[in-house]
Design a protein around this motif. Structure first.
Motif, PDB file in Angstrom:
ATOM      1  N   PHE A 117       0.806  -1.155   0.007  1.00  9.25           N
ATOM      2  CA  PHE A 117       0.083  -0.051  -0.169  1.00  9.25           C
ATOM      3  C   PHE A 117       0.858   1.127   0.089  1.00  9.25           C
ATOM      4  CE2 PHE A 117       0.905  -1.355   4.385  1.00  9.25           C
ATOM      5  CZ  PHE A 117       1.108  -0.274   4.987  1.00  9.25           C
ATOM      6  N   PRO A 118       0.403   2.195  -0.490  1.00  8.73           N
ATOM      7  CA  PRO A 118       1.154   3.459  -0.296  1.00  8.73           C
ATOM      8  C   PRO A 118       1.838   4.121   0.902  1.00  8.73           C
ATOM      9  CG  PRO A 118      -0.996   3.802  -1.483  1.00  8.73           C
ATOM     10  CD  PRO A 118      -1.066   2.639  -0.695  1.00  8.73           C
ATOM     11  N   HIS A 119       3.216   4.313   0.915  1.00  3.36           N
ATOM     12  CA  HIS A 119       4.013   4.673   2.048  1.00  3.36           C
ATOM     13  C   HIS A 119       3.628   6.026   2.487  1.00  3.36           C
ATOM     14  CE1 HIS A 119       7.123   5.259   4.777  1.00  3.36           C
ATOM     15  NE2 HIS A 119       7.606   6.541   4.001  1.00  3.36           N
ATOM     16  N   SER A 120       3.444   6.298   3.811  1.00  4.46           N
ATOM     17  CA  SER A 120       3.261   7.563   4.316  1.00  4.46           C
ATOM     18  C   SER A 120       1.962   8.381   3.786  1.00  4.46           C
ATOM     19  CB  SER A 120       4.427   8.572   4.105  1.00  4.46           C
ATOM     20  OG  SER A 120       5.583   8.308   4.623  1.00  4.46           O
ATOM     21  N   SER A 121       0.794   7.531   3.656  1.00  4.12           N
ATOM     22  CA  SER A 121      -0.312   8.236   3.589  1.00  4.12           C
ATOM     23  C   SER A 121      -1.542   8.241   4.285  1.00  4.12           C
ATOM     24  CB  SER A 121      -0.888   7.738   1.856  1.00  4.12           C
ATOM     25  OG  SER A 121      -1.079   6.267   2.017  1.00  4.12           O
ATOM     26  N   GLY A 122      -0.991   7.839   5.581  1.00  4.86           N
ATOM     27  CA  GLY A 122      -2.081   7.847   6.553  1.00  4.86           C
ATOM     28  C   GLY A 122      -2.689   6.400   6.744  1.00  4.86           C
ATOM     29  N   ILE A 123      -1.895   5.177   6.147  1.00  2.69           N
ATOM     30  CA  ILE A 123      -2.253   3.813   6.346  1.00  2.69           C
ATOM     31  C   ILE A 123      -1.339   3.101   7.381  1.00  2.69           C
ATOM     32  CG2 ILE A 123      -3.227   1.893   5.376  1.00  2.69           C
ATOM     33  CD1 ILE A 123      -3.467   2.992   2.754  1.00  2.69           C
ATOM     34  N   ALA A 124      -0.574   3.926   8.411  1.00  2.00           N
ATOM     35  CA  ALA A 124       0.309   3.187   9.371  1.00  2.00           C
ATOM     36  C   ALA A 124       1.260   2.243   8.597  1.00  2.00           C
ATOM     37  CB  ALA A 124      -0.557   2.549  10.245  1.00  2.00           C
ATOM     38  N   SER A 125       1.968   2.793   7.668  1.00  2.00           N
ATOM     39  CA  SER A 125       3.093   2.053   7.116  1.00  2.00           C
ATOM     40  C   SER A 125       4.333   1.790   8.056  1.00  2.00           C
ATOM     41  CB  SER A 125       3.659   2.831   5.851  1.00  2.00           C
ATOM     42  OG  SER A 125       4.034   3.950   6.210  1.00  2.00           O
ATOM     43  N   SER A 126       4.321   3.044   9.134  1.00  2.00           N
ATOM     44  CA  SER A 126       5.504   2.844  10.146  1.00  2.00           C
ATOM     45  C   SER A 126       5.068   1.641  11.253  1.00  2.00           C
ATOM     46  CB  SER A 126       5.668   3.949  10.847  1.00  2.00           C
ATOM     47  OG  SER A 126       4.515   4.611  11.385  1.00  2.00           O
ATOM     48  N   ALA A 127       3.841   1.432  11.153  1.00  2.00           N
ATOM     49  CA  ALA A 127       3.318   0.378  12.386  1.00  2.00           C
ATOM     50  C   ALA A 127       3.503  -0.809  11.625  1.00  2.00           C
ATOM     51  CB  ALA A 127       1.781   0.596  12.346  1.00  2.00           C
ATOM     52  N   SER A 128       3.244  -1.391  10.308  1.00  2.00           N
ATOM     53  CA  SER A 128       3.520  -2.560   9.518  1.00  2.00           C
ATOM     54  C   SER A 128       5.068  -2.644   9.579  1.00  2.00           C
ATOM     55  CB  SER A 128       2.807  -2.684   8.517  1.00  2.00           C
ATOM     56  OG  SER A 128       3.086  -1.735   7.498  1.00  2.00           O
ATOM     57  N   GLY A 129       5.843  -1.669   9.111  1.00  2.00           N
ATOM     58  CA  GLY A 129       7.184  -1.754   8.834  1.00  2.00           C
ATOM     59  C   GLY A 129       7.937  -2.070   9.905  1.00  2.00           C
ATOM     60  N   MET A 130       7.848  -1.382  11.192  1.00  2.00           N
ATOM     61  CA  MET A 130       8.653  -1.643  12.272  1.00  2.00           C
ATOM     62  C   MET A 130       7.989  -2.793  13.032  1.00  2.00           C
ATOM     63  SD  MET A 130      10.731   0.251  13.014  1.00  2.00           S
ATOM     64  CE  MET A 130      11.475   1.944  12.223  1.00  2.00           C
ATOM     65  N   ALA A 131       7.032  -3.483  12.785  1.00  2.00           N
ATOM     66  CA  ALA A 131       6.388  -4.855  13.532  1.00  2.00           C
ATOM     67  C   ALA A 131       7.065  -5.742  12.725  1.00  2.00           C
ATOM     68  CB  ALA A 131       4.775  -4.994  13.142  1.00  2.00           C
ATOM     69  N   ALA A 132       7.067  -5.665  11.152  1.00  2.00           N
ATOM     70  CA  ALA A 132       7.765  -6.606  10.484  1.00  2.00           C
ATOM     71  C   ALA A 132       9.366  -6.684  10.875  1.00  2.00           C
ATOM     72  CB  ALA A 132       7.701  -6.394   8.870  1.00  2.00           C
ATOM     73  N   LEU A 133      10.071  -5.580  11.010  1.00  2.00           N
ATOM     74  CA  LEU A 133      11.389  -5.687  11.502  1.00  2.00           C
ATOM     75  C   LEU A 133      11.660  -6.278  12.714  1.00  2.00           C
ATOM     76  CD1 LEU A 133      14.035  -4.826  10.298  1.00  2.00           C
ATOM     77  CD2 LEU A 133      13.983  -2.480  11.440  1.00  2.00           C
ATOM     78  N   ALA A 134      10.681  -5.986  13.545  1.00  2.00           N
ATOM     79  CA  ALA A 134      10.855  -6.557  14.853  1.00  2.00           C
ATOM     80  C   ALA A 134      10.728  -7.938  15.099  1.00  2.00           C
ATOM     81  CB  ALA A 134       9.727  -6.011  16.097  1.00  2.00           C
ATOM     82  N   VAL A 135       9.550  -8.745  14.135  1.00  2.00           N
ATOM     83  CA  VAL A 135       9.717 -10.107  14.375  1.00  2.00           C
ATOM     84  C   VAL A 135      10.654 -10.807  13.702  1.00  2.00           C
ATOM     85  CG1 VAL A 135       6.994 -10.171  14.702  1.00  2.00           C
ATOM     86  CG2 VAL A 135       7.904  -9.910  12.397  1.00  2.00           C
ATOM     87  N   ASN A 136      11.567 -10.207  12.651  1.00  2.00           N
ATOM     88  CA  ASN A 136      12.588 -10.702  11.999  1.00  2.00           C
ATOM     89  C   ASN A 136      13.743 -10.830  13.197  1.00  2.00           C
ATOM     90  OD1 ASN A 136      12.739 -11.300   8.907  1.00  2.00           O
ATOM     91  ND2 ASN A 136      11.454  -9.520   8.829  1.00  2.00           N
ATOM     92  N   PHE A 137      14.123  -9.575  13.838  1.00  2.00           N
ATOM     93  CA  PHE A 137      15.089  -9.693  14.498  1.00  2.00           C
ATOM     94  C   PHE A 137      14.726 -10.901  15.700  1.00  2.00           C
ATOM     95  CE2 PHE A 137      16.212  -5.251  13.302  1.00  2.00           C
ATOM     96  CZ  PHE A 137      17.608  -5.714  12.960  1.00  2.00           C
ATOM     97  N   MET A 138      13.518 -11.071  16.177  1.00  2.00           N
ATOM     98  CA  MET A 138      13.219 -11.931  17.192  1.00  2.00           C
ATOM     99  C   MET A 138      13.343 -13.304  16.778  1.00  2.00           C
ATOM    100  SD  MET A 138      12.556 -10.587  20.055  1.00  2.00           S
ATOM    101  CE  MET A 138      12.051 -12.270  20.691  1.00  2.00           C
ATOM    102  N   SER A 139      13.225 -13.590  15.504  1.00  2.00           N
ATOM    103  CA  SER A 139      13.619 -14.865  14.857  1.00  2.00           C
ATOM    104  C   SER A 139      14.881 -15.151  15.079  1.00  2.00           C
ATOM    105  CB  SER A 139      13.166 -14.876  13.425  1.00  2.00           C
ATOM    106  OG  SER A 139      11.701 -14.776  13.149  1.00  2.00           O
ATOM    107  N   LEU A 140      15.850 -14.322  14.687  1.00  2.00           N
ATOM    108  CA  LEU A 140      16.983 -14.387  14.845  1.00  2.00           C
ATOM    109  C   LEU A 140      17.438 -14.594  16.327  1.00  2.00           C
ATOM    110  CD1 LEU A 140      20.177 -14.550  14.287  1.00  2.00           C
ATOM    111  CD2 LEU A 140      20.206 -11.908  14.083  1.00  2.00           C
ATOM    112  N   GLU A 141      17.063 -13.915  17.280  1.00  2.00           N
ATOM    113  CA  GLU A 141      17.098 -14.150  18.807  1.00  2.00           C
ATOM    114  C   GLU A 141      16.803 -15.512  19.166  1.00  2.00           C
ATOM    115  OE1 GLU A 141      17.187 -11.225  22.236  1.00  2.00           O
ATOM    116  OE2 GLU A 141      15.265 -11.979  22.367  1.00  2.00           O
TER     117      GLU A 141
END
Length: 360
Positions: A117-141
Motif C-alpha cells: 500500500f502507499p507509504h506515508s499516506s495515513g495507512i500506518a506504514s510505520s506500524a507494519s514496517g516496524m512490526a515486520a522488522l521486530a519479528v525478523n530480529f526476534m527470529s534471529l534471537e
C-alpha cells in the motif's frame, strides 16, 4: 507487572553464523485512538485496533557474522533498491533496541522491505514496517535462545516494534489488540499489545475498505501531532474519554452490538481530528473529499439501515468498516458514490487479519 528489564537477555545458548528470514506484518486501524505519548514511546492513553490482512509490509532480513563493531552495520533496500532516506529511522530504532538485542553489532544486516500500500499516506506504514522488522530480529534471537516460548517471542516483538513506532505494537498479533494500561483489561500494558479474545461473531471477518483520498505524504507527521498533545487544553479530558470508550467498545465487541459500534467508532475518529484542529499550532489533515465521503456514508446508512461506518487515522484517507454479510451492498455503494472522491479512484479492500506471518 512487567518492566523493560524483563526483555534484556542474560546470555544466549547458541551461536549462528548467517541466515535469512522473511516476515509480513500488517497495518492496523485503531477504533479507540491513542494521540499523545510520553517518553520511550509510552502512550498517553490506551487504544484498541483491528489488525488488517492485506495492507502489510513484507521484510526480509539477511544476516552474517562479523567482528563486533562500534556502529551498526546494515544495508537498507525498499522494493529492492537502496533507500537512504529510511536509514535515520532504522538507525534510531537500532539504538533504542540494542540493550534488548545485544547481538545487533555482531552481524551485518541486509534489510529489504516493501509495502502492499502507499507509504506515508495515513495507512500506518510505520506500524507494519516496524512490526515486520521486530519479528525478523526476534527470529534471529530465537535461534540464539532455543528455549524461547511463543508467548515471549510475540510479547517481546510487540515491545520492540513499539520502540520504532508506537502503534506497531498492535501489528504483531490479531484480530483485535489493546495497547496501554487500562484498569478494566487484565494484563494490559504500556509496553506491548495484548490480544482481545472475546470477539463476537458479528465482527469476524469484518471488512475495511480504505478509500485513498490522498496518497501523498501528510503535511504534519504523526510524531509532531503526538507532541502537540503536551499542554493541549483538552488533553486530560480526552485521555479520560479514551479510557471510558475502551471499556465501552470491549463490551460492544463482545456482545455484537453493531449500532453502538458505529456510534463509538465514528465519534473516536472525529475526536482524533478535533484534537489536531485545537492544538497549537493547529492543523487539518482531512481533505474536502474526506468530508464528502463521510456525509455520503451517513446518508447511505440512514437510507438503508446498513451498519456501515467510517474511521480515520492521522490522514485524509477514509476506512469504511462493515460486516461481511453486507459486503455486496456496501461495495456497490462505494463504487457508485465514493470512489469518485478518491485519488485516481483508488481504494483497497481489506479485512480483519491475524497478525505477522513468517514467510520463510
Amino acid at each position: 507487572m512487567q518492566t523493560p528489564s524483563d526483555f534484556i537477555p542474560k546470555e544466549y545458548s547458541q551461536t549462528v553464523e548467517k541466515g535469512r528470514f522473511q516476515w509480513s506484518a500488517p497495518s492496523n486501524i485503531a477504533l479507540v485512538k491513542y494521540w499523545g505519548k510520553k517518553e520511550n514511546q509510552i502512550p498517553a492513553n490506551p487504544s484498541i485496533s483491528f489488525t488488517l490482512k492485506n495492507c502489510k509490509t513484507i521484510t526480509s532480513l539477511s544476516f552474517s557474522k562479523i567482528e563486533k563493531r562500534e556502529n551498526f552495520s546494515f544495508d537498507l533496500l525498499f522494493e529492492g533498491k537502496p533507500k537512504e532516506s529510511f536509514r535515520p529511522k532504522i538507525q534510531k530504532f537500532l539504538e533504542r533496541v540494542e540493550v534488548y538485542l545485544p547481538f545487533l553489532k555482531d552481524y551485518h544486516f541486509t534489510i529489504d522491505t516493501q509495502n502492499t500500500f502507499p507509504h506515508s499516506s495515513g495507512i500506518a506504514s510505520s506500524a507494519s514496517g516496524m512490526a515486520a522488522l521486530a519479528v525478523n530480529f526476534m527470529s534471529l534471537e530465537k535461534l540464539l535462545n532455543s528455549g524461547m516460548t511463543d508467548e515471549y517471542f510475540n510479547q517481546k516483538a510487540s515491545f520492540l516494534a513499539r520502540l520504532g513506532s508506537g502503534s506497531a505494537c498492535r501489528s504483531v498479533k490479531g484480530e483485535v489488540v489493546i495497547w496501554g494500561n487500562h484498569q478494566e483489561t487484565k494484563n494490559s500494558s504500556d509496553l506491548f499489545g495484548v490480544e482481545f479474545s472475546m470477539l463476537h461473531s458479528n465482527f469476524k471477518n469484518y471488512q475495511d475498505t480504505i478509500l485513498l483520498v490522498d496518497k501523498g505524504e501528510k503535511q504534519v507527521s504523526s510524531t509532531l501531532g503526538h507532541d502537540l498533545m503536551n499542554g493541549h487544553p483538552f488533553a486530560e479530558k480526552r485521555f479520560e474519554q479514551a479510557h471510558n470508550n475502551l471499556s465501552k467498545i470491549k463490551t460492544i465487541l463482545a456482545n455484537g452490538d453493531l449500532n453502538e459500534f458505529v456510534n463509538l467508532v465514528e465519534s473516536e475518529a472525529l475526536t482524533l481530528h478535533a484534537m489536531m484542529m485545537t492544538s497549537m499550532p493547529y492543523f487539518i489533515l482531512m481533505k474536502p473529499n474526506t468530508l464528502e465521503i463521510i456525509n455520503k456514508i451517513w446518508k447511505f446508512r440512514e437510507a438503508t439501515s446498513i451498519p456501515v461506518c467510517f474511521t480515520l487515522d492521522a490522514g485524509a484517507n477514509v476506512h469504511v468498516l462493515y460486516p461481511e454479510n453486507v459486503s455486496v451492498e456496501v461495495l456497490q455503494f462505494i463504487k457508485n458514490e465514493l470512489v469518485v472522491h478518491c485519488q485516481n479512484e483508488q481504494y483497497i479492500c481489506d479485512e480483519i487479519g491475524k497478525g505477522a506471518m513468517c514467510l520463510e
